[in-house]
Structure formats: structure tokens, C-alpha cells
Enzyme design. Sequence first.
Site, mmCIF file in Angstrom:
data_model
loop_
_atom_site.group_PDB
_atom_site.id
_atom_site.type_symbol
_atom_site.label_atom_id
_atom_site.label_comp_id
_atom_site.label_asym_id
_atom_site.label_seq_id
_atom_site.Cartn_x
_atom_site.Cartn_y
_atom_site.Cartn_z
ATOM 1 N N HIS A 38 0.812 -1.219 0.169
ATOM 2 C CA HIS A 38 -0.081 0.054 -0.085
ATOM 3 C C HIS A 38 0.767 1.317 -0.017
ATOM 4 O O HIS A 38 0.264 2.198 0.406
ATOM 5 C CB HIS A 38 -0.886 -0.134 1.365
ATOM 6 C CG HIS A 38 -1.690 -1.284 1.402
ATOM 7 N ND1 HIS A 38 -2.912 -1.699 0.860
ATOM 8 C CD2 HIS A 38 -1.345 -2.391 1.979
ATOM 9 C CE1 HIS A 38 -3.402 -2.559 1.098
ATOM 10 N NE2 HIS A 38 -2.474 -3.296 1.973
ATOM 11 N N SER A 92 14.508 21.735 -16.147
ATOM 12 C CA SER A 92 13.385 22.668 -16.279
ATOM 13 C C SER A 92 13.572 24.100 -17.072
ATOM 14 O O SER A 92 14.399 24.492 -16.829
ATOM 15 C CB SER A 92 12.502 23.037 -14.916
ATOM 16 O OG SER A 92 11.636 24.059 -15.002
ATOM 17 N N LYS A 134 15.563 22.169 -10.807
ATOM 18 C CA LYS A 134 14.865 21.168 -11.080
ATOM 19 C C LYS A 134 15.882 20.072 -11.829
ATOM 20 O O LYS A 134 16.541 20.424 -12.725
ATOM 21 C CB LYS A 134 13.610 21.149 -12.100
ATOM 22 C CG LYS A 134 12.637 21.838 -11.294
ATOM 23 C CD LYS A 134 11.954 21.167 -10.208
ATOM 24 C CE LYS A 134 10.937 19.906 -10.620
ATOM 25 N NZ LYS A 134 9.984 20.136 -11.553
ATOM 26 N N GLU A 177 9.826 8.565 -16.655
ATOM 27 C CA GLU A 177 8.486 9.100 -16.930
ATOM 28 C C GLU A 177 7.737 8.753 -18.485
ATOM 29 O O GLU A 177 6.700 8.358 -18.592
ATOM 30 C CB GLU A 177 8.149 10.591 -16.842
ATOM 31 C CG GLU A 177 8.396 11.012 -15.496
ATOM 32 C CD GLU A 177 8.435 12.568 -15.195
ATOM 33 O OE1 GLU A 177 7.660 12.971 -14.423
ATOM 34 O OE2 GLU A 177 9.381 13.244 -15.860
#
Length: 464
Positions: free
Chosen positions: A155, A276, A282, A289
Site C-alpha cells: 500500500h 526545467s 529542477k 516518465e
Amino acid sequence: MKLWGGRFAKATDALVEEFTASIAFDRRLYRQDIQGSIAHARMLVRQGILTPEEGEKIIAGLEEIEKEIEGSQFTFTAAREDIHMHIEARLQEKVGPVAGKLHTARSRNDQVATDLHLYVKEEAAAVMALIAGLQETILGLAERHLGVIMPGYTHLQRAQPILFSHHLLAYFEMLERDWQRFRDCRRRADSSPLGAGALAGTSFPIDRQFTASQLNFSSCYRNSIDAVSDRDFVLEFLAAAAILMQHLSRFCEELILWSSQEFAFIELDDAFATGSSIMPQKKNPDVPELIRGKTGRVYGNLIALLTTMKGLPLAYNKDLQEDKEPLFDTVDTIKNCLTIFAPLLASMEVKEENMARAAAEGFANATDAADYLAKKGLPFREAHRVVGNLVRYCLEEGKGLAELRLEEFRRFSLAFGPDIIEAIQTKNVVAARTSYGGTAPGQVERALQEGWALLAQKQGKPGP
Ligand code: ARG
């Protein structure tokens, strides 16, 4: 003039030509198409259907066409519809009317099916090699970080401490099954449809076994109708690819989480991360991804072809032309994902101390405290309740289980003895899980050894 133009009084509408053409994508099959045609021509000569001179002319012409295509000296046009028509029309230009004899005892239906079987066999082998390469990277990583403890999750809550290597090896196993699925797909694609004709076979005295062996197929389709209308072998490839991507996507999701400041278990190498355009601080995990994202199109390709096939009457229908783009797109996508995944993993930094700290926090050893009591004779349910109370106490006190003194333990159960302190140390908790396939170092080392052995077995072997 179309190769099939004899029956038509009018030229094809330009819209129809554009709409029905597949050359924009099926040109990718030129090599398999020429291979199939050469095998067919040899067979026609062998069976006395063509003279040896005719066969030689045709084969020499086909070989030149292959070179033209490879040297980008070949013109593609929608007017010639597909790769089969392109090659045959070019053969006409090169060797004259004898080119027209190549299509004796053959149809584009068994021709395209043959091309696609050859293609799937080749690409399945290529994918298998890439999967094995990624497996090797995973084994190397697991070996380098052997002994590093991290929290295992259920979980997405800290559950029990595990070896980081054990977690990695779970992906090794998934990839092992993926490899096997491509091997199985390849085995079933290893059957020749050539000689099925349009659908019913042919009245010419052909030799299907001969063309099959020329093309390295280990058998022939037994039923000519099945041979030209089945696309199971493509669906199997797409299904194996979808499952593979599901595995890569889960792994990527973890890499993304792990590289967040909240986890900080890993840091991707600068060469495998991106920045970024607005936020100077960043460092984004774009590669994992994008692999996770591309899983969607690979699933989509499977569903697209399943849907195209659903309810199609036997035998060939033009709908089947829609098998190619999803297949090609899936081949490109999974090869790209597998290729980039290995260096992405190999180059990332593993923050061992952060993993270990997280494993020591969060009561990941609570099961072991309960197991301790159960081993002292308490029913497990009772032990579970006692340790639950202990955890509540710890939360109130702001302590971990391992920081409690013996008398604190004994306030909750007199079954606790001095050895409880050792029993719940993270390292000991991991070491205790010695059941087969568990996370104890001995089990993980065995799994590593078996992994290397499996890999050695398959190295350089695309499959039987
Ligand atoms: N381009 C076609 C395909 O990809 C080749 C087979 C055409 N056969 C036919 N009967 N029209 O399926």
C-alpha cells in the site's frame, strides 16, 4: 497500368490510391519480401514451373532491387500501393515480362503473411537480446549493492525491511518471463504460410516444405485458409510487449518516486535526467516518465489489432493491412525503451544510507516483534494485538520499537525476554527471512547465482 488492372475500364481514383496504399509503412518489409520471393522462385525452378534461366533472371533482379532500396535509389509511390507491387513492378522494369512469372502459384495474401512471419521472428529475437541485456544490468546492480537494506512496501506504506537487491531481482524475474513470452511467440511464428495462395492452395505442383526450409521456418501452416487469415502471431507479440511495458512502467514509477526528495533513495545520473525551462533547481526523471507514458501506446496497439481482428470473416480482408502500423510502432517503442533503460539504471546513484535509515524507521520490524511472541507460544492474533498496542505506545512516546527498554516491552507482555532487543534489529529481521525466495542474504545470493546461470544459458541464443 496496375498489376491487377486487366479487369478495370477506368483508372483508380487518386483518393482511393492514397487511401488504400500501405507503402508508406510496409516498405519496412522489403528485405523479408525479397527473401520470400527468392525462395519462391527457387522452388518454382526446382518444380519445373520456371526454367532455370527464368529463375536466375528473376533472382538476380530481386537482389539488385534490394541493393537499390538499401542505397536509397528506389522510388516509392502510392500508385504502386504496397511493397509487394513496388518490387514486382520494378522487377518488370529490370528483367521484362519474365518478371510476371514470379507470381505464379502465389498471392499477395500468402506473400504478406510470409513477410510478416519473418519480420516477427527477427524482431522477437532482437527484443529477447535487449531483455537479456537489461537483465544483466539488473544483476550487476543487485550484486554491487548486496547487503543494502531498504523498506519493502505494501500500500506504499513501509511494511518490512528487505534487501534492495531482493527488490531489484523481482524485476529480473518479471523480465525472465517476458523473455520467455517472446521466445514462445517466436516459436509459434516459426511456421510458413507461403504456398497457401489466395486462400485455398494452388493447382501448381509446389513444394511448401522446400520454401519453408529455404526461409528457415521449422514447419508449414497445415491449413491454407488459416495461413492467410491468422494474425495470432502478431497479437502474441503485441501482448508480450504490453506485459513487458507494464513491468518497465512499474519499475519506472519506482525510480520516479525514489528520485523525489521525499524518498531520496536514488539519484539519476545527470546524463540521464533533464532540467526545467523555468525552475533552475529542477532535475526531472523524464526518461522513466516517458517509458511509463509509452506503455499507453503499446497497450493501445494491442487493443487496436484485437479490435480489427474481431469478427473478421475468413480468409483475407483488407482490414488485415491494419496489422502493420501497430506492430511496427510497438517494435520501435519497446526496443527504444529497453535500450535506454539499461544505462539509465547502471548510471544511477544508489543512496544506501537513506534507504537504510528509512528501513529502520516506521515500524518495519513490527511483524518480527509479533513473530517473536508467536514463537514464545502466543497465538499469532494475540501477538499481533500486543505489538499493535506497543506501536501505539511508541507513537505517543515518539520512539521506535528498537529504542524501547526491556521493561517497556514487558509492560505489554511478559513473554518478552532480553533477546527481543536483538530480534528486532533491522539487520537481523532481514537475515531471519530465510524461507525459499525470501529476503535473507543467503536466499538473495542464491537467486543472484541462478540469475547469472540463466543469463549464461541464453547468451547469444535467440531461441530454438
Ligand atoms: N498490402 C496488403 C496488406 O498489407 C497486402 C495484401 C493485399 N492482398 C489483397 N488481396 N489485397 O495486407
